[in-house]
Motif scaffolding. Structure first.
Motif, PDB file in Angstrom:
ATOM      1  N   TYR A 434       0.832  -1.210   0.000  1.00  0.00           N
ATOM      2  CA  TYR A 434       0.000   0.000   0.000  1.00  0.00           C
ATOM      3  C   TYR A 434       0.866   1.261   0.000  1.00  0.00           C
ATOM      4  CZ  TYR A 434      -4.580  -2.223   0.674  1.00  0.00           C
ATOM      5  OH  TYR A 434      -5.741  -2.926   0.492  1.00  0.00           O
ATOM      6  N   ALA A 435       1.941   1.236   0.807  1.00  0.00           N
ATOM      7  CA  ALA A 435       2.840   2.393   0.865  1.00  0.00           C
ATOM      8  C   ALA A 435       3.490   2.632  -0.498  1.00  0.00           C
ATOM      9  CB  ALA A 435       3.900   2.169   1.939  1.00  0.00           C
ATOM     10  N   ASN A 436       3.874   1.550  -1.187  1.00  0.00           N
ATOM     11  CA  ASN A 436       4.546   1.675  -2.487  1.00  0.00           C
ATOM     12  C   ASN A 436       3.616   2.198  -3.583  1.00  0.00           C
ATOM     13  OD1 ASN A 436       6.951   0.773  -1.414  1.00  0.00           O
ATOM     14  ND2 ASN A 436       6.616  -1.364  -1.989  1.00  0.00           N
ATOM     15  N   GLN A 437       2.288   2.065  -3.372  1.00  0.00           N
ATOM     16  CA  GLN A 437       1.357   2.600  -4.367  1.00  0.00           C
ATOM     17  C   GLN A 437       1.484   4.118  -4.497  1.00  0.00           C
ATOM     18  OE1 GLN A 437      -2.569   0.928  -3.268  1.00  0.00           O
ATOM     19  NE2 GLN A 437      -2.528  -0.112  -5.234  1.00  0.00           N
ATOM     20  N   LEU A 438       2.011   4.757  -3.455  1.00  0.00           N
ATOM     21  CA  LEU A 438       2.176   6.214  -3.488  1.00  0.00           C
ATOM     22  C   LEU A 438       3.459   6.629  -4.202  1.00  0.00           C
ATOM     23  CD1 LEU A 438       1.149   6.933   0.227  1.00  0.00           C
ATOM     24  CD2 LEU A 438      -0.304   7.023  -1.808  1.00  0.00           C
ATOM     25  N   THR A 441       7.547   5.224  -8.955  1.00  0.00           N
ATOM     26  CA  THR A 441       8.599   4.391  -9.561  1.00  0.00           C
ATOM     27  C   THR A 441       8.235   2.908  -9.558  1.00  0.00           C
ATOM     28  OG1 THR A 441       9.779   4.154  -7.455  1.00  0.00           O
ATOM     29  CG2 THR A 441      10.398   6.026  -8.868  1.00  0.00           C
ATOM     30  N   TYR A 442       7.200   2.518  -8.786  1.00  0.00           N
ATOM     31  CA  TYR A 442       6.780   1.113  -8.735  1.00  0.00           C
ATOM     32  C   TYR A 442       5.725   0.836  -9.799  1.00  0.00           C
ATOM     33  CZ  TYR A 442       9.174   0.336  -4.289  1.00  0.00           C
ATOM     34  OH  TYR A 442      10.122   0.186  -3.312  1.00  0.00           O
ATOM     35  N   ARG A 443       5.756  -0.376 -10.339  1.00  0.00           N
ATOM     36  CA  ARG A 443       4.738  -0.783 -11.329  1.00  0.00           C
ATOM     37  C   ARG A 443       3.414  -1.014 -10.608  1.00  0.00           C
ATOM     38  NH1 ARG A 443       6.392  -3.670 -16.617  1.00  0.00           N
ATOM     39  NH2 ARG A 443       4.144  -3.884 -16.627  1.00  0.00           N
ATOM     40  N   GLN A 444       2.407  -0.208 -10.962  1.00  0.00           N
ATOM     41  CA  GLN A 444       1.134  -0.280 -10.245  1.00  0.00           C
ATOM     42  C   GLN A 444       0.385  -1.594 -10.509  1.00  0.00           C
ATOM     43  OE1 GLN A 444       0.175   2.005  -7.876  1.00  0.00           O
ATOM     44  NE2 GLN A 444       2.265   2.718  -8.281  1.00  0.00           N
ATOM     45  N   ASP A 445       0.525  -2.154 -11.723  1.00  0.00           N
ATOM     46  CA  ASP A 445      -0.179  -3.406 -12.010  1.00  0.00           C
ATOM     47  C   ASP A 445       0.403  -4.553 -11.178  1.00  0.00           C
ATOM     48  OD1 ASP A 445       2.202  -3.428 -13.396  1.00  0.00           O
ATOM     49  OD2 ASP A 445       1.272  -3.421 -15.380  1.00  0.00           O
TER      50      ASP A 445
END
Length: 519
Positions: A434-438, A441-445
């Protein structure tokens, strides 16, 4: 292949290889699993077995992000199955995968079938939005699907999108717009007569036309034309039954419920009960009891049961109003008990809170409907049994999801040390995802897949491991309130004196709250 028994025997020959790195072999497994899934789903309506094979097929997709040209046949049907099952988060997960895959295929090869599939895919997205009560989202999907279908002259997608959009317009009383859309759907049928699904599509258009005539007559206050429109429902049902010869199907049950609801509106109560009985016959394997009230053990996760028993409760309430016989109110309560029971099954079986919230709203509506019947009986008899029933319904109208969270926290204490460690690991990974969704640079899919999988794992770990947990009971005096529709009710026990009252309209409560907040 018309025999489910033969299909079951053939399906045993599918032999997935969990460690295979051979792309050709994986493609072969995906193809076979998808074919079995479509047979079980499309030909026999066996959603559970179809899901099992589609999930095997999904595991062997060529690309975990972009899938492949089988996305339309495999993951698209998985999305539809989860929509039917009220598991909207799972449906949305596969929706995202299919949409990404089809757009990728359209980009790679604009002349591929993906463009046609995408127009038809928008019908399925619209159905998902409809199920989630997202009217604007559904209308936007059907409108875009119809525009794309028109540009490609794709009759199947024109019919599907136009019919569903017409249904939405009827719900909004936009009858002229609905009429134009139904004419468009009717025109598309002419070029589909050689299609295998022609009769199913014909039944869909005929049902929508019957609904249009019925609704138009209702808005005009013309009861005679309303009654005349009922024959259109019968014709649509007859066409659909000929498409599914000798098969019990939820699709037929849905049509029968639509017909029953129209019959109730014109007070054809006996005919409505016959239609509901036919609906039940398409959902249960054995003969349906004449009184329509199935045993609770015969009910399962199928939202059509809720519609059937809501309609049966409406019939019984109308019969009570005509005769003032309490026996009809008893039947209404029995019917709503069954609708609530099925809704409880759905609440238990869907994993994520967004899906549960739809079932919570349905629960509130059913509970309030039953409270009305119980209150009438209590006023007549003052029997303490109805106070107890009311108390149970008051509890049911309150914080269902909060109670579930509390129950889950008690459940954790009953897990083994190893299970608790696994749960903590998953919860920490979920928190990080959840934190990385913000972080862009991370692939959302990829994150969506991680979140979806972790939430499902946590739900499955906690399911069936609930220990005994106690709710605190009140021994002394209490007053419990419930907002029911526009009414505020109080259920109380003061100095051993129990009672149940309607206190007045909700607007008075709102004024009191406003005054208290101001103070």
């Amino acid at each position: 292949l018309h025999s489910k028994k033969v299909l079951d025997q053939l399906a045993t020959y599918l032999d997935p290889d969990p460690g295979s790195q051979d792309s050709l072999k994986n493609r072969c497994i995906r193809t076979k699993a998808t074919l079995f899934g479509r047979k079980y789903y499309r030909d026999f309506g066996d959603l559970e077995t179809a899901e099992k094979f589609y999930l095997i097929g999904h595991r062997y997709a060529a690309d975990t992000i972009l899938l492949d040209d089988y996305a339309w046949y495999c993951e698209n049907d998985l999305m539809s199955i989860y929509t039917i099952r009220d598991d909207y988060e799972s449906a949305e997960y596969y929706l995202t995968l299919v949409e990404k895959s089809l757009k990728h295929q359209m980009y790679k090869n604009p002349k591929s079938d993906a463009s046609k599939q995408y127009s038809r895919f928008l019908v399925n997205i619209g159905l998902l939005f409809e199920s989630r009560a997202d009217t604007l989202g559904a209308i936007a999907c059907y409108s875009l699907g119809l525009k794309l279908a028109d540009s490609m002259e794709l009759a199947t997608a024109i019919q599907g999108n136009a019919s569903r959009l017409a249904n939405m317009m009827m719900d909004l009383d936009s009858m002229e717009h609905a009429s134009q859309l139904l004419q468009k759907a009717e025109s598309a049928l002419d070029s589909l007569k050689d299609e295998r699904t022609y009769e199913e599509r014909l039944a869909d258009v005929r049902l929508m036309q019957a609904k249009w005539k019925f609704k138009s007559a209702k808005l005009a206050g013309n009861r005679r034309d309303q009654i005349a429109a009922l024959s259109g429902y019968e014709k649509a049902n007859s066409i659909l039954e000929s498409y599914y010869p000798s098969q019990k199907r939820r699709e037929i049950a849905k049509y029968e419920v639509e017909y029953a609801e129209a019959l109730i509106e014109v007070d054809s109560l006996s005919a409505a009960k016959i239609a509901l009985r036919r609906a039940l016959e398409n959902l249960v394997p054995q003969t349906v009891p004449t009184n329509l009230l199935l045993g609770f053990g015969e009910l399962y996760h199928e939202n059509t049961f809720i519609q059937i028993y809501e309609a049966y409760a409406d019939i019984s309430t109308k019969q009570f109003e005509l005769t003032t016989l309490d026996t009809f109110l008893y039947t209404s309560i029995e019917a709503l008990d069954r609708a609530i029971y099925v809704n409880d099954i759905i609440l238990d079986q869907v994993a994520a809170d967004p899906s549960k919230l739809i079932a919570v709203r349905t629960n509130k509506k059913l509970v309030h409907q039953e409270l009305d019947a119980v209150y009438t009986l209590y006023q007549e008899t003052r029997a303490p049994d109805y106070l107890d029933k009311a108390r149970d319904l008051f509890n049911r109208s309150k914080s269902i999801l909060l109670e579930e969270k509390i129950r889950q926290s008690h459940t954790v204490a009953h897990l083994t040390a190893e299970e608790q460690k696994t749960l903590r690991d998953w919860q920490e990974k979920l928190r990080r995802a959840y934190a990385n969704q913000l972080d862009s640079t991370y692939r959302q899919d990829s994150l969506s897949r991680v979140i979806f999988t972790l939430k499902k794992n946590i739900s499955e770990l906690l399911a069936g491991k609930e220990g005994q947990w106690k709710k605190e009971t009140i021994d002394g005096s209490y007053i419990e309130y419930a907002v029911y529709g526009d009414e505020v009710m109080a259920n109380f026990n003061i100095d051993q004196f129990k009672g149940w009252l309607k206190l007045g309209p909700k607007k008075y409560l709102d004024r009191l709250i406003a005054a208290l907040n101001a103070y």
